[in-house]
Design a protein around this motif. Structure first.
Motif: not given
Length: 218
Positions: A69-97
């Motif tokens: 029912s609820d989404s969760v936040s997690t961080y993504l990290y850049a593959n290249d150290l020169s990328t700005i911003p280096y980390q960004v926040l994203t959301n996901y919703v988990a499912s189960l079968s």
């Protein structure tokens, strides 16, 4: 061995061992104790009568993914150290079968396995594979990745014991309509990773409500 191979072998054994056997198919709901989410699914199976009062059965079921029912936040990290911003926040919703393989014995009361109205019940053994998947918001995977060790999917393998009871009506020229309920408790559950451990939709105690049609062969 794949689960559907198990049921195929069982069905082939039915034809080889006894002249009388049955195939069945139907739909149903699965619900975990303490959880309000219902899983909708389909099943196929077979049944082998040892007498008009006692049978052995096997059934494979698949219950379609449901989201938490609820989404969760997690961080993504850049593959290249020169990328700005280096980390960004994203959301996901988990499912189960769920994928289940169930088998056991049934004892029939009333008109028995072959005729009219009957009640039945018995014990069952179940293997259940529960797949967990995190559905992330879209992101540029050429620039960003999940933190090392965070898996987008996982599974829980469970061994359950339980009981089953139901009602059926047999019209000899047509076949059998049935309704049954299974309650089973997990004696052992093995999550494949942290992603599988953290789902809120899994419950060790499950209830399965099924309806379907059975065709007898002689």
């Amino acid at each position: 061995m794949r689960p559907y191979s198990v049921i195929l072998i069982f069905l082939l054994t039915l034809t080889a061992v006894r002249a009388q056997f049955s195939l069945n198919a139907g739909t149903g709901l699965m619900k975990g104790f303490g959880n309000s989410t219902y899983f909708y699914g389909l099943h196929i199976g077979g049944e082998l009568p040892r007498s008009n009062e006692l049978t052995m059965y096997a059934r494979v079921g698949y219950y379609f993914p449901r989201n938490e029912s609820d989404s969760v936040s997690t961080y993504l990290y850049a593959n290249d150290l020169s990328t700005i911003p280096y980390q960004v926040l994203t959301n996901y919703v988990a499912s189960l079968s769920h994928l289940t393989i169930e088998g056991g014995t049934r004892y029939y009361l009333g008109n028995g396995y072959d005729n009219g109205f009957s009640a039945y019940g018995g014990s069952c053994f179940m293997l259940m594979n529960s797949n967990v998947k995190r559905n992330y918001d879209s992101y540029d995977d050429s620039k960003y990745s999940l933190i090392e060790g965070e898996e987008p999917s996982g599974s829980i393998l469970s061994i359950l014991l339980g009981i089953q009871g139901g009602l059926k009506y047999t019209e000899t020229a047509l076949g059998t309509f049935y309704l049954d309920v299974t309650g089973a408790y997990s004696l052992y559950a093995l999550p494949s990773n942290v992603t599988a451990q953290n789902t809120n939709l899994y419950s060790p105690l499950i209830f399965n409500f099924s309806v379907g049609f059975r065709k007898d062969f002689y």
